[in-house]
Design a protein around this motif. Structure first.
Motif, short mmCIF file in Angstrom:
data_model
loop_
_atom_site.label_atom_id
_atom_site.label_comp_id
_atom_site.label_asym_id
_atom_site.label_seq_id
_atom_site.Cartn_x
_atom_site.Cartn_y
_atom_site.Cartn_z
N VAL A 151 0.85 -1.18 0.00
CA VAL A 151 0.00 0.00 0.00
C VAL A 151 0.89 1.24 0.00
CG1 VAL A 151 -1.74 1.30 1.29
CG2 VAL A 151 -1.88 -1.22 1.15
N LEU A 152 0.65 2.13 -0.95
CA LEU A 152 1.47 3.32 -1.14
C LEU A 152 0.68 4.58 -0.84
CD1 LEU A 152 3.95 4.93 -2.30
CD2 LEU A 152 2.91 4.60 -4.58
N ARG A 153 1.31 5.50 -0.11
CA ARG A 153 0.78 6.85 0.03
C ARG A 153 1.87 7.82 -0.40
NH1 ARG A 153 0.78 11.23 3.70
NH2 ARG A 153 -1.07 12.55 3.41
N ALA A 154 1.56 8.62 -1.43
CA ALA A 154 2.47 9.63 -1.95
C ALA A 154 1.71 10.95 -2.05
CB ALA A 154 3.02 9.21 -3.31
N PRO A 155 1.89 11.85 -1.08
CA PRO A 155 1.07 13.05 -1.00
C PRO A 155 1.50 14.15 -1.97
CG PRO A 155 2.64 13.06 0.78
CD PRO A 155 2.85 11.77 0.03
N ALA A 156 1.41 13.84 -3.27
CA ALA A 156 1.76 14.81 -4.32
C ALA A 156 0.50 15.16 -5.10
CB ALA A 156 2.81 14.22 -5.24
N ARG A 208 6.52 13.07 3.15
CA ARG A 208 6.68 11.66 3.48
C ARG A 208 6.00 10.77 2.45
NH1 ARG A 208 6.55 14.40 8.27
NH2 ARG A 208 8.03 13.71 9.88
N ILE A 209 6.75 9.80 1.95
CA ILE A 209 6.21 8.75 1.10
C ILE A 209 6.15 7.49 1.95
CG2 ILE A 209 6.44 7.50 -1.06
CD1 ILE A 209 6.21 10.55 -1.38
N ALA A 219 5.64 -1.28 7.91
CA ALA A 219 5.61 -0.08 7.07
C ALA A 219 6.98 0.57 7.08
CB ALA A 219 4.54 0.90 7.56
N VAL A 220 7.21 1.38 6.07
CA VAL A 220 8.44 2.17 6.01
C VAL A 220 8.10 3.50 5.36
CG1 VAL A 220 9.14 1.10 3.81
CG2 VAL A 220 10.85 2.20 5.26
#
Length: 290
Positions: A151-156, A208-209, A219-220
């Motif tokens: 699962v990826l979160r990339a706040p762009a 933060r990614i 998680a990392v």
């Protein structure tokens, strides 16, 4: 880390790999853990003009006629400071064809109670201004055979549309596109070799990614300080050997977008004796286990 490129070869926490690196006796492939200096990503045709002078870089990506990822990835760096929890690697970049400038480089890798912090100091030790950009090329992993279920979160809020040479051709909003990872969701089968900008940041200026297992048990996070304004996400579909494809997600902090030496976007101009300083880091979850 290693002397070749001053690269970050591996990082483990409680016996688990946090970075998808390479073995002690292996040659680095796919840019794993390398520093991208004095430019990240690509310069189209290797050509740029600076200070009234036309410059031609070697085409280190000949299949696309680009210069890629700077000049120090295969250079020898030397450790100048070391302790149980910290090492500083140094390299002096001399003037050369295509980049007639001098840079003194210091990379500090430090372990803390919350993870790994990487600090870069780059000083113009020449007599004239120079163009500068920096990036890094770590691959995040949580031990799964492939990154697809992570699962990826990339706040762009924007992404860089590129041509067939991977040179930016425009900026678009992520809303309504497959590139919207502002809310966490599985990586799935999407192919990414994609730049992102307009990153959401906290009060300290950090973006933060985040990558997590589907059940949230591991998680990392890769964080980027204010100096790193763009990020490249790369799923590794084109890597050789094929066994390394999609085994880690490259999360590449960048001070400027691709082709900045030509466009000037985000390009840093260092005056003589001026120093650039920037930081990024990796935080495993839970942080207390680092």
């Amino acid at each position: 880390m290693v002397e070749v490129g001053g690269a970050l070869r591996t990082y483990t926490v409680d016996g688990n790999d946090v970075l998808d690196g390479y073995g002690r006796d292996e040659r680095c492939t796919g840019g794993r853990g390398q520093s991208l200096i004095p430019w990240p990503n690509r310069v189209a045709g290797g050509r740029y003009r600076f200070g009234g002078q036309d410059n031609q870089l070697d085409l280190s990506e000949p299949e696309r006629s680009n210069a890629i990822h700077g000049l120090v990835r295969w250079a020898n760096w030397a450790p100048v400071e070391s302790a149980d929890d910290r090492v500083v690697m140094a390299h002096l970049l001399h003037p050369q064809p295509g980049y007639p400038f001098s840079l003194d480089l210091r990379l500090s890798y430090a372990l803390t109670g919350t993870g790994l912090t990487v600090n870069l100091d780059a000083t113009n030790v020449g007599t004239s201004p120079l163009p500068f950009g920096a990036g890094a090329h770590p691959y995040l992993t949580l031990g799964t055979p492939a990154i697809d279920p992570l699962v990826l979160r990339a706040p762009a809020s924007t992404w860089l549309r590129s041509d067939d040479r991977q040179i930016p051709a425009g900026t678009e909003a992520v809303h309504g596109t497959p590139y919207d990872f502002r809310a966490p969701r599985p990586i799935g089968d999407i192919t990414l070799d994609t730049g992102f900008g307009d990153l959401e940041r906290d009060r300290a200026g950090r973006a933060r990614i985040e990558v997590a297992t589907a059940d949230g048990s591991r998680a990392v996070t890769l964080w980027m300080g204010p100096a790193y304004r763009w990020v490249m996400l790369f799923t590794g579909d084109s890597l050789n050997p094929a066994s390394k494809r999609r085994t880690g997600l490259a999360v590449e902090p960048m001070t400027c977008p691709p082709n900045a030496f030509q466009t000037g976007e985000g390009l840093i101009v260092l005056q003589p004796e001026e120093t650039f300083s920037g930081a990024w880091g990796v935080t495993p979850w839970p942080a207390a286990s680092a």
